[in-house]
Write a protein that holds these residues in place. Structure first.
Motif, short mmCIF file in Angstrom:
data_model
loop_
_atom_site.label_atom_id
_atom_site.label_comp_id
_atom_site.label_asym_id
_atom_site.label_seq_id
_atom_site.Cartn_x
_atom_site.Cartn_y
_atom_site.Cartn_z
N LEU A 180 -7.48 14.93 -1.98
CA LEU A 180 -7.79 13.57 -2.40
C LEU A 180 -6.97 12.59 -1.58
O LEU A 180 -5.83 12.89 -1.21
N LEU A 181 -7.55 11.42 -1.33
CA LEU A 181 -6.80 10.28 -0.82
C LEU A 181 -6.49 9.42 -2.03
O LEU A 181 -7.40 9.10 -2.79
N VAL A 182 -5.24 9.07 -2.22
CA VAL A 182 -4.88 8.29 -3.40
C VAL A 182 -4.03 7.09 -3.01
O VAL A 182 -3.23 7.15 -2.08
N GLU A 183 -4.24 6.01 -3.72
CA GLU A 183 -3.42 4.81 -3.61
C GLU A 183 -2.35 4.92 -4.69
O GLU A 183 -2.61 5.45 -5.78
N GLU A 184 -1.17 4.43 -4.40
CA GLU A 184 -0.11 4.43 -5.42
C GLU A 184 -0.64 3.73 -6.67
O GLU A 184 -1.30 2.70 -6.58
N THR B 67 0.83 -1.20 0.00
CA THR B 67 0.00 0.00 0.00
C THR B 67 0.86 1.24 0.00
O THR B 67 1.99 1.23 0.45
N ALA B 68 0.29 2.26 -0.51
CA ALA B 68 0.95 3.56 -0.47
C ALA B 68 -0.13 4.63 -0.49
O ALA B 68 -0.13 5.52 -1.32
N TRP B 69 -1.11 4.52 0.42
CA TRP B 69 -2.15 5.54 0.52
C TRP B 69 -1.50 6.84 0.95
O TRP B 69 -0.66 6.86 1.85
N GLU B 70 -1.87 7.92 0.29
CA GLU B 70 -1.32 9.22 0.66
C GLU B 70 -2.36 10.30 0.44
O GLU B 70 -3.32 10.13 -0.32
N LEU B 71 -2.15 11.41 1.13
CA LEU B 71 -3.00 12.58 0.97
C LEU B 71 -2.41 13.44 -0.14
O LEU B 71 -1.20 13.72 -0.14
N ARG B 72 -3.24 13.83 -1.05
CA ARG B 72 -2.82 14.77 -2.10
C ARG B 72 -3.66 16.04 -1.90
O ARG B 72 -4.80 16.11 -2.35
N PRO B 73 -3.11 17.06 -1.19
CA PRO B 73 -3.89 18.25 -0.84
C PRO B 73 -4.41 19.05 -2.04
O PRO B 73 -5.42 19.71 -1.94
N ALA B 74 -3.72 19.00 -3.14
CA ALA B 74 -4.15 19.76 -4.32
C ALA B 74 -4.19 18.85 -5.54
O ALA B 74 -3.57 19.11 -6.56
N GLY B 75 -4.96 17.76 -5.41
CA GLY B 75 -5.07 16.82 -6.52
C GLY B 75 -6.20 17.20 -7.46
O GLY B 75 -7.14 17.91 -7.08
N GLY C 202 -2.52 -6.35 -22.50
CA GLY C 202 -1.26 -5.74 -22.11
C GLY C 202 -1.43 -5.07 -20.76
O GLY C 202 -2.44 -5.21 -20.09
N ASP C 203 -0.42 -4.32 -20.37
CA ASP C 203 -0.46 -3.64 -19.08
C ASP C 203 -1.34 -2.39 -19.16
O ASP C 203 -1.32 -1.67 -20.16
N THR C 204 -2.08 -2.17 -18.09
CA THR C 204 -2.90 -0.97 -17.97
C THR C 204 -2.73 -0.41 -16.56
O THR C 204 -2.58 -1.15 -15.60
N ARG C 205 -2.74 0.89 -16.47
CA ARG C 205 -2.58 1.58 -15.20
C ARG C 205 -3.94 1.70 -14.51
O ARG C 205 -4.96 1.96 -15.16
N ILE C 206 -3.92 1.54 -13.19
CA ILE C 206 -5.12 1.69 -12.36
C ILE C 206 -4.81 2.74 -11.29
O ILE C 206 -3.82 2.62 -10.56
N ASP C 207 -5.64 3.77 -11.21
CA ASP C 207 -5.53 4.78 -10.16
C ASP C 207 -6.78 4.68 -9.29
O ASP C 207 -7.90 4.62 -9.81
N ILE C 208 -6.58 4.66 -7.96
CA ILE C 208 -7.69 4.57 -7.01
C ILE C 208 -7.65 5.83 -6.16
O ILE C 208 -6.63 6.13 -5.54
N LEU C 209 -8.76 6.58 -6.17
CA LEU C 209 -8.83 7.85 -5.47
C LEU C 209 -10.11 7.95 -4.65
O LEU C 209 -11.14 7.40 -5.04
N PHE C 210 -10.04 8.68 -3.55
CA PHE C 210 -11.21 8.94 -2.71
C PHE C 210 -11.31 10.44 -2.55
O PHE C 210 -10.35 11.09 -2.13
N ASN C 211 -12.48 11.01 -2.92
CA ASN C 211 -12.63 12.47 -2.86
C ASN C 211 -13.58 12.92 -1.76
O ASN C 211 -13.93 14.10 -1.69
N GLY C 212 -14.03 12.00 -0.90
CA GLY C 212 -14.96 12.33 0.17
C GLY C 212 -16.40 12.09 -0.23
O GLY C 212 -17.27 11.93 0.62
#
Length: 182
Positions: A41-45, A22-30, A54-64
């Motif tokens: 935003l709360l974001v996962e690496e 895991t690499a959950w982090e706060l992104r204050p100005a996402g 093929g390979d695809t990127r996955i971004d997981i975010l929480f905005n409240g």
């Protein structure tokens, strides 16, 4: 070192490499992928998975307001099996306390798909509470076109550290924590 001890070391190394990182982090100005606005935003690496081609990127975010899964590939909603489930494990009781079984692992279905590549789960307070109580979150994803169908593709992330970052998120947004009132 004995062969038995070496074998146990290899077994431990194997287990450790299969656990989600895991690499959950706060992104204050996402940049919020739903509104396009800059906000906390709360974001996962970002993760990379194979979508069948093929390979695809996955971004997981929480905005409240929502948990958002953004992919580089088109999401296939044709089988109604897209979901999020949270593993809630039994925690050891405090000294003198009775063992209490955890509640069943919650399961959430997405409210919608935006732009074919963004999965939106809108039950934010319940998801936040489940993430705080849980150990891992598992997403069942499916991509289009993948024929013949091979079923949904599991994506698992650790929730270790989520509670601490969620507290920072609450301070950043000025919102009360999930399940509380001002």
């Amino acid at each position: 070192m004995t062969a038995h001890a070496i074998g146990r070391g290899f077994a431990l190394a194997t287990v450790l490499t299969t656990l989600p990182v895991t690499a959950w982090e706060l992104r204050p100005a996402g940049k919020d992928p739903l509104s396009g606005q800059t906000r906390c935003l709360l974001v996962e690496e970002p993760l990379t998975i194979n979508d069948g081609y093929g390979d695809t990127r996955i971004d997981i975010l929480f905005n409240g307001e929502a948990l958002i899964v953004v992919t580089d590939s088109e999401i296939d909603a044709g089988f109604n099996d897209l979901a999020l489930s949270v593993a809630i494990e039994r925690r050891p009781p405090a000294r003198g306390q009775k063992i209490v079984e955890p509640p069943p692992s919650p399961r959430f279905v997405p409210a919608r798909i935006e732009n074919k590549k963004t999965l939106v789960f809108t039950d934010a307070p319940a998801i936040e509470e489940a993430f705080k109580a849980g150990s891992t979150a598992s997403f069942a994803l499916r991509f289009w076109p993948l024929w013949p169908s091979v079923g949904s593709i599991p994506v698992e992330v650790s929730l270790k550290g989520f509670t601490k970052v969620a507290e920072e998120f609450t301070r950043c947004t000025g919102q009360p924590a999930a399940g509380t009132t001002r």
